[in-house]
Scaffold this motif. Structure first.
Motif, PDB file in Angstrom:
ATOM      1  N   GLY A  60      -9.462  -3.018   1.421  1.00 14.95           N
ATOM      2  CA  GLY A  60      -8.547  -1.895   1.597  1.00 14.95           C
ATOM      3  C   GLY A  60      -7.802  -1.498   0.340  1.00 14.95           C
ATOM      4  O   GLY A  60      -7.743  -0.317  -0.022  1.00 14.95           O
ATOM      5  N   ALA A  61      -7.244  -2.503  -0.374  1.00 20.52           N
ATOM      6  CA  ALA A  61      -6.409  -2.199  -1.535  1.00 20.52           C
ATOM      7  C   ALA A  61      -7.199  -1.475  -2.624  1.00 20.52           C
ATOM      8  O   ALA A  61      -6.741  -0.478  -3.183  1.00 20.52           O
ATOM      9  CB  ALA A  61      -5.817  -3.500  -2.092  1.00 20.52           C
ATOM     10  N   GLU A 118      -7.984 -11.262  -2.368  1.00 18.15           N
ATOM     11  CA  GLU A 118      -8.680 -10.150  -1.721  1.00 18.15           C
ATOM     12  C   GLU A 118      -9.058  -9.032  -2.685  1.00 18.15           C
ATOM     13  O   GLU A 118     -10.104  -8.411  -2.527  1.00 18.15           O
ATOM     14  CB  GLU A 118      -7.869  -9.605  -0.537  1.00 18.15           C
ATOM     15  CG  GLU A 118      -6.610  -8.882  -0.947  1.00 18.15           C
ATOM     16  CD  GLU A 118      -6.009  -8.078   0.209  1.00 18.15           C
ATOM     17  OE1 GLU A 118      -6.449  -8.229   1.352  1.00 18.15           O
ATOM     18  OE2 GLU A 118      -5.095  -7.293  -0.060  1.00 18.15           O
ATOM     19  N   ASP A 119      -8.231  -8.780  -3.703  1.00 16.82           N
ATOM     20  CA  ASP A 119      -8.510  -7.629  -4.559  1.00 16.82           C
ATOM     21  C   ASP A 119      -9.695  -7.840  -5.498  1.00 16.82           C
ATOM     22  O   ASP A 119     -10.105  -6.917  -6.203  1.00 16.82           O
ATOM     23  CB  ASP A 119      -7.268  -7.264  -5.383  1.00 16.82           C
ATOM     24  CG  ASP A 119      -6.217  -6.583  -4.519  1.00 16.82           C
ATOM     25  OD1 ASP A 119      -6.423  -6.540  -3.295  1.00 16.82           O
ATOM     26  OD2 ASP A 119      -5.214  -6.110  -5.061  1.00 16.82           O
ATOM     27  N   PHE A 177       2.323   1.773  -3.381  1.00 17.15           N
ATOM     28  CA  PHE A 177       1.413   2.072  -4.488  1.00 17.15           C
ATOM     29  C   PHE A 177       1.368   3.561  -4.836  1.00 17.15           C
ATOM     30  O   PHE A 177       1.555   3.951  -5.990  1.00 17.15           O
ATOM     31  CB  PHE A 177      -0.003   1.568  -4.162  1.00 17.15           C
ATOM     32  CG  PHE A 177      -0.974   1.824  -5.272  1.00 17.15           C
ATOM     33  CD1 PHE A 177      -0.996   0.988  -6.378  1.00 17.15           C
ATOM     34  CD2 PHE A 177      -1.827   2.912  -5.233  1.00 17.15           C
ATOM     35  CE1 PHE A 177      -1.863   1.225  -7.426  1.00 17.15           C
ATOM     36  CE2 PHE A 177      -2.704   3.150  -6.276  1.00 17.15           C
ATOM     37  CZ  PHE A 177      -2.724   2.305  -7.371  1.00 17.15           C
ATOM     38  N   ALA A 178       1.126   4.383  -3.834  1.00  8.34           N
ATOM     39  CA  ALA A 178       0.980   5.812  -4.112  1.00  8.34           C
ATOM     40  C   ALA A 178       2.262   6.374  -4.715  1.00  8.34           C
ATOM     41  O   ALA A 178       2.235   7.143  -5.681  1.00  8.34           O
ATOM     42  CB  ALA A 178       0.616   6.556  -2.831  1.00  8.34           C
ATOM     43  N   ALA A 201      -3.509  -0.234 -12.268  1.00  9.70           N
ATOM     44  CA  ALA A 201      -3.538  -0.220 -10.805  1.00  9.70           C
ATOM     45  C   ALA A 201      -3.721  -1.628 -10.249  1.00  9.70           C
ATOM     46  O   ALA A 201      -3.006  -2.035  -9.325  1.00  9.70           O
ATOM     47  CB  ALA A 201      -4.664   0.690 -10.322  1.00  9.70           C
ATOM     48  N   LEU A 256      -8.056   2.003  -1.556  1.00 15.98           N
ATOM     49  CA  LEU A 256      -6.854   2.841  -1.591  1.00 15.98           C
ATOM     50  C   LEU A 256      -6.565   3.313  -3.008  1.00 15.98           C
ATOM     51  O   LEU A 256      -6.271   4.491  -3.243  1.00 15.98           O
ATOM     52  CB  LEU A 256      -5.672   2.026  -1.057  1.00 15.98           C
ATOM     53  CG  LEU A 256      -4.317   2.710  -1.100  1.00 15.98           C
ATOM     54  CD1 LEU A 256      -3.924   3.141   0.288  1.00 15.98           C
ATOM     55  CD2 LEU A 256      -3.258   1.828  -1.700  1.00 15.98           C
ATOM     56  N   MET A 257      -6.690   2.400  -3.970  1.00 12.94           N
ATOM     57  CA  MET A 257      -6.425   2.768  -5.363  1.00 12.94           C
ATOM     58  C   MET A 257      -7.456   3.790  -5.838  1.00 12.94           C
ATOM     59  O   MET A 257      -7.117   4.776  -6.494  1.00 12.94           O
ATOM     60  CB  MET A 257      -6.466   1.515  -6.248  1.00 12.94           C
ATOM     61  CG  MET A 257      -5.363   0.530  -5.921  1.00 12.94           C
ATOM     62  SD  MET A 257      -5.159  -0.759  -7.149  1.00 12.94           S
ATOM     63  CE  MET A 257      -6.202  -2.041  -6.552  1.00 12.94           C
ATOM     64  N   MET A 286      -0.725  -3.391  -8.193  1.00 11.35           N
ATOM     65  CA  MET A 286      -0.832  -3.729  -6.778  1.00 11.35           C
ATOM     66  C   MET A 286      -0.459  -5.187  -6.559  1.00 11.35           C
ATOM     67  O   MET A 286       0.262  -5.528  -5.615  1.00 11.35           O
ATOM     68  CB  MET A 286      -2.260  -3.454  -6.294  1.00 11.35           C
ATOM     69  CG  MET A 286      -2.468  -3.660  -4.816  1.00 11.35           C
ATOM     70  SD  MET A 286      -1.520  -2.503  -3.801  1.00 11.35           S
ATOM     71  CE  MET A 286      -2.730  -1.248  -3.437  1.00 11.35           C
ATOM     72  N   LEU A 287      -0.931  -6.061  -7.456  1.00  9.86           N
ATOM     73  CA  LEU A 287      -0.636  -7.487  -7.299  1.00  9.86           C
ATOM     74  C   LEU A 287       0.853  -7.771  -7.529  1.00  9.86           C
ATOM     75  O   LEU A 287       1.398  -8.715  -6.964  1.00  9.86           O
ATOM     76  CB  LEU A 287      -1.507  -8.311  -8.253  1.00  9.86           C
ATOM     77  CG  LEU A 287      -3.016  -8.228  -7.937  1.00  9.86           C
ATOM     78  CD1 LEU A 287      -3.838  -8.820  -9.062  1.00  9.86           C
ATOM     79  CD2 LEU A 287      -3.330  -8.930  -6.626  1.00  9.86           C
ATOM     80  N   PHE A 303       0.833  -1.203   0.000  1.00 17.04           N
ATOM     81  CA  PHE A 303       0.000   0.000   0.000  1.00 17.04           C
ATOM     82  C   PHE A 303       0.870   1.257   0.000  1.00 17.04           C
ATOM     83  O   PHE A 303       0.590   2.232  -0.690  1.00 17.04           O
ATOM     84  CB  PHE A 303      -0.917   0.033   1.228  1.00 17.04           C
ATOM     85  CG  PHE A 303      -2.020  -0.980   1.189  1.00 17.04           C
ATOM     86  CD1 PHE A 303      -2.067  -1.962   0.199  1.00 17.04           C
ATOM     87  CD2 PHE A 303      -3.033  -0.956   2.141  1.00 17.04           C
ATOM     88  CE1 PHE A 303      -3.082  -2.897   0.161  1.00 17.04           C
ATOM     89  CE2 PHE A 303      -4.060  -1.891   2.103  1.00 17.04           C
ATOM     90  CZ  PHE A 303      -4.075  -2.851   1.121  1.00 17.04           C
ATOM     91  N   TYR A 307       2.346  -7.228  -4.273  1.00 12.50           N
ATOM     92  CA  TYR A 307       2.165  -8.371  -3.358  1.00 12.50           C
ATOM     93  C   TYR A 307       3.241  -9.429  -3.586  1.00 12.50           C
ATOM     94  O   TYR A 307       3.611 -10.143  -2.648  1.00 12.50           O
ATOM     95  CB  TYR A 307       0.785  -9.001  -3.543  1.00 12.50           C
ATOM     96  CG  TYR A 307      -0.374  -8.139  -3.088  1.00 12.50           C
ATOM     97  CD1 TYR A 307      -0.166  -6.954  -2.396  1.00 12.50           C
ATOM     98  CD2 TYR A 307      -1.685  -8.522  -3.341  1.00 12.50           C
ATOM     99  CE1 TYR A 307      -1.231  -6.173  -1.985  1.00 12.50           C
ATOM    100  CE2 TYR A 307      -2.766  -7.747  -2.928  1.00 12.50           C
ATOM    101  CZ  TYR A 307      -2.536  -6.571  -2.259  1.00 12.50           C
ATOM    102  OH  TYR A 307      -3.590  -5.811  -1.852  1.00 12.50           O
ATOM    103  N   PHE A 359      -6.604   7.069  -4.412  1.00 14.21           N
ATOM    104  CA  PHE A 359      -5.433   7.639  -5.084  1.00 14.21           C
ATOM    105  C   PHE A 359      -5.856   8.332  -6.379  1.00 14.21           C
ATOM    106  O   PHE A 359      -5.476   9.476  -6.646  1.00 14.21           O
ATOM    107  CB  PHE A 359      -4.431   6.513  -5.389  1.00 14.21           C
ATOM    108  CG  PHE A 359      -3.276   6.958  -6.256  1.00 14.21           C
ATOM    109  CD1 PHE A 359      -2.173   7.573  -5.701  1.00 14.21           C
ATOM    110  CD2 PHE A 359      -3.319   6.768  -7.626  1.00 14.21           C
ATOM    111  CE1 PHE A 359      -1.114   7.980  -6.490  1.00 14.21           C
ATOM    112  CE2 PHE A 359      -2.265   7.182  -8.429  1.00 14.21           C
ATOM    113  CZ  PHE A 359      -1.166   7.791  -7.864  1.00 14.21           C
ATOM    114  N   PHE A 407      -3.522 -12.912  -0.425  1.00 15.43           N
ATOM    115  CA  PHE A 407      -3.101 -11.777  -1.262  1.00 15.43           C
ATOM    116  C   PHE A 407      -3.831 -11.756  -2.603  1.00 15.43           C
ATOM    117  O   PHE A 407      -4.285 -10.707  -3.055  1.00 15.43           O
ATOM    118  CB  PHE A 407      -1.602 -11.841  -1.566  1.00 15.43           C
ATOM    119  CG  PHE A 407      -0.703 -11.655  -0.373  1.00 15.43           C
ATOM    120  CD1 PHE A 407      -1.225 -11.381   0.862  1.00 15.43           C
ATOM    121  CD2 PHE A 407       0.667 -11.744  -0.519  1.00 15.43           C
ATOM    122  CE1 PHE A 407      -0.392 -11.217   1.953  1.00 15.43           C
ATOM    123  CE2 PHE A 407       1.516 -11.574   0.567  1.00 15.43           C
ATOM    124  CZ  PHE A 407       0.978 -11.320   1.800  1.00 15.43           C
TER     125      PHE A 407
END
Lengths: 320, 186
Positions: free
Chosen positions: B125-126, B118-119, A234-235, A258, B129-130, A262-263, A231, A266, B133, B115
């Motif tokens: 959360g992830a 979840e997305d 990411f930003a 995105a 959050l994106m 993100m993955l 997290f 991970y 952003f 991991f």
């Protein structure tokens, strides 16, 4: 007003840590009696007092805990684990009833998350809606404990003893995730990410679309490994590499970038000891001598999934 | 500053501490031993299959927004002992190295399922959050699209886990065969 706040859950944890410290202090044969007792008591103080004590003081307490851990003052006592015969005997007596307290934790957590957050009378909320998941999980653990004591006929003292046995197995590594997350927070505040992103953008020919994808996914994975947290990466990486090059310069799809970015982060999480709660704490929980055994098992997985992510993003991000 | 961030991250430690008295008590009353009895009844069970099944359950449930499991709550008391029992049921006593391998893979299965499942759920959360952003950048990106594009990787991650679990089973078999050979020669 909220009746059950997340602070009260932290207070329960703090009180339990005090009990643990007391148990150790009373244990004459404990190899590191006072150091260990002090460590757990201080951790209890930080859990209960986080909102009352000034952060600087908490910081010093953390430093004391780290010193205690680093000088080997935190050790486990002589554990009186029940013999295998005894456990087999209980298992034969209780049969499958032994499972249901264990299943009660996720069940309460799920139902609680869905229901508890909605319950309120005007301004009086049963639980803090913002932290409903955490509170539901805590309630689940406590309900399960009651259920487990009823099923097994064990006393509160036995439960507290078994809990301290496991906590001492974990030892000081219990606070590693919190410590490393704090460190990650400081890195982020210091602006490490912006510097990294800037360097990458200069050093790599991000003008080529597929190179931009490799730089972005690689940046996510590497920076996650440094921070221990995708997290936080990411930003920084999306702002520094993903958005300006993949989306704005080359017209890529931001949702695909995105999601897969993100993955990719991970995959970095799977590889780093900085993500202690996923990689180091399990190794301690499973009583593995090699603290990095979990990471080693995950290396091939992380590399394969990362490569797949890069290819997926190359194929998809400029097409949709 | 350490103090502030340390306090902010107490949520990481809370579930572990609260879970341990229950898990410890159940262990003392034979939770692991019972799990082993159940797993030995199943002829098809191997360490790899037990771990893969758990990974699947974990990944599917969390992709629907249901978070069950965890290292303290499931892997230590249930998944790892069951996987070990399955391996013992096939090849007899395990070497120390095999035990480490099985336990490490059980923990890896928990992480992979968690991991890469979840997305797919939008209120996680992830994804939020994106979304946040992009909003801060003045862009409107759909949470559904981000969840959708997380699905291909989810399948790849599971396939990778399947591959590792098969390899784990083969390794355990080979170790057991070696053991018998050296045992027979003596």
């Amino acid at each position: 007003m909220k009746i059950i706040t997340v602070e009260s859950c932290y207070a329960v944890v703090g009180l339990y840590l005090f009990v643990l410290a007391g148990r150790i202090a009373a244990e004459r044969q404990h190899p590191r009696r006072w150091g260990s007792a002090l460590f757990w008591a201080l951790l209890g103080v930080t859990f209960i007092g986080a909102n009352v004590l000034p952060p600087t003081l908490v910081g010093y307490l953390v430093v004391v805990m780290v010193v205690l851990a680093a000088t080997g003052q935190v050790a486990r006592g002589a554990s009186q684990e029940a013999s295998r015969e005894e456990r087999v005997g209980h298992a034969e007596r209780l049969k499958n009833r032994i499972f249901w307290p264990a299943l009660l934790i996720p069940a309460t957590a799920v139902v609680g998350t869905l229901v508890l957050g909605e319950l309120h009378l005007g301004d009086v909320w049963l639980v803090e809606p913002k932290h409903v998941t955490l509170i539901a999980l805590s309630l689940g653990a406590m309900l399960a404990l009651i259920a487990a004591m009823r099923t097994t006929g064990a006393s509160v003292g036995a439960a507290s003893r078994e809990g301290s046995r496991l906590l001492q197995t974990l030892g000081w590594s219990l606070i590693l995730p919190q410590m490393l997350a704090a460190l990650g927070g400081i890195f982020a505040k210091a602006g490490v990410g912006e510097v990294v992103a800037g360097l990458v953008a200069q050093a790599v020919p991000t003008g080529v679309p597929w190179v931009a994808v490799v730089a972005y996914c690689g940046g996510m994975a590497l920076f996650t490994m440094v921070m221990g947290n995708a997290f936080a990466a990411f930003a920084v990486i999306t702002g520094g590499i993903g958005l300006p090059f993949i989306v704005i310069l080359h017209g890529g799809n931001p949702a695909i970038m995105a999601a897969i970015g993100m993955l990719s982060g991970y995959c970095g999480t799977l590889l780093t000891p900085m993500a202690a709660n996923f990689n180091l704490v399990p190794a301690m929980l499973l009583e593995l001598d090699d603290k990095h055994a979990v990471i080693k098992a995950q290396v091939p997985l992380a590399l394969v999934i990362f490569a797949a992510n890069v290819i997926l993003m190359m194929v998809l991000v400029y097409r949709f | 500053m350490i103090g502030k961030y340390f306090s902010d991250n107490r949520a990481m430690t809370l579930p572990i501490v609260l879970m341990l008295p229950v898990v410890g008590l159940l262990e003392r009353y034979g939770l692991k031993e019972r799990a082993e009895v159940l797993i030995r009844r199943s002829k098809a069970a191997t360490a790899g299959r037990v771990i893969l099944l758990y990974t699947a359950v974990r990944q599917i449930s969390i992709s629907l927004g249901v978070s069950i499991g965890g290292h303290a709550g499931a892997v230590r008391p249930l998944v790892a002992p069951m996987a070990e029992a399955a391996a013992r049921g096939r090849g007899g006593e395990l070497s120390a190295a095999s035990v480490v391998q099985i336990r490490a893979h059980a923990a890896a299965g928990e992480n992979i399922g968690n991991f890469f499942g979840e997305d797919i759920f939008i209120a996680v959360g992830a994804i939020l959050l994106m979304k946040g952003f992009f909003e801060a950048q003045g862009m409107n990106v759909s949470v559904w699209a981000m969840a959708l594009w997380s699905i291909p990787t989810a399948f790849i991650a599971f396939a990778a886990m399947w591959w590792r679990c098969r390899l784990l089973d083969r390794r355990i078999e080979r170790a057991a065969a070696d053991e018998q050979k050296t045992g027979g020669a003596q």
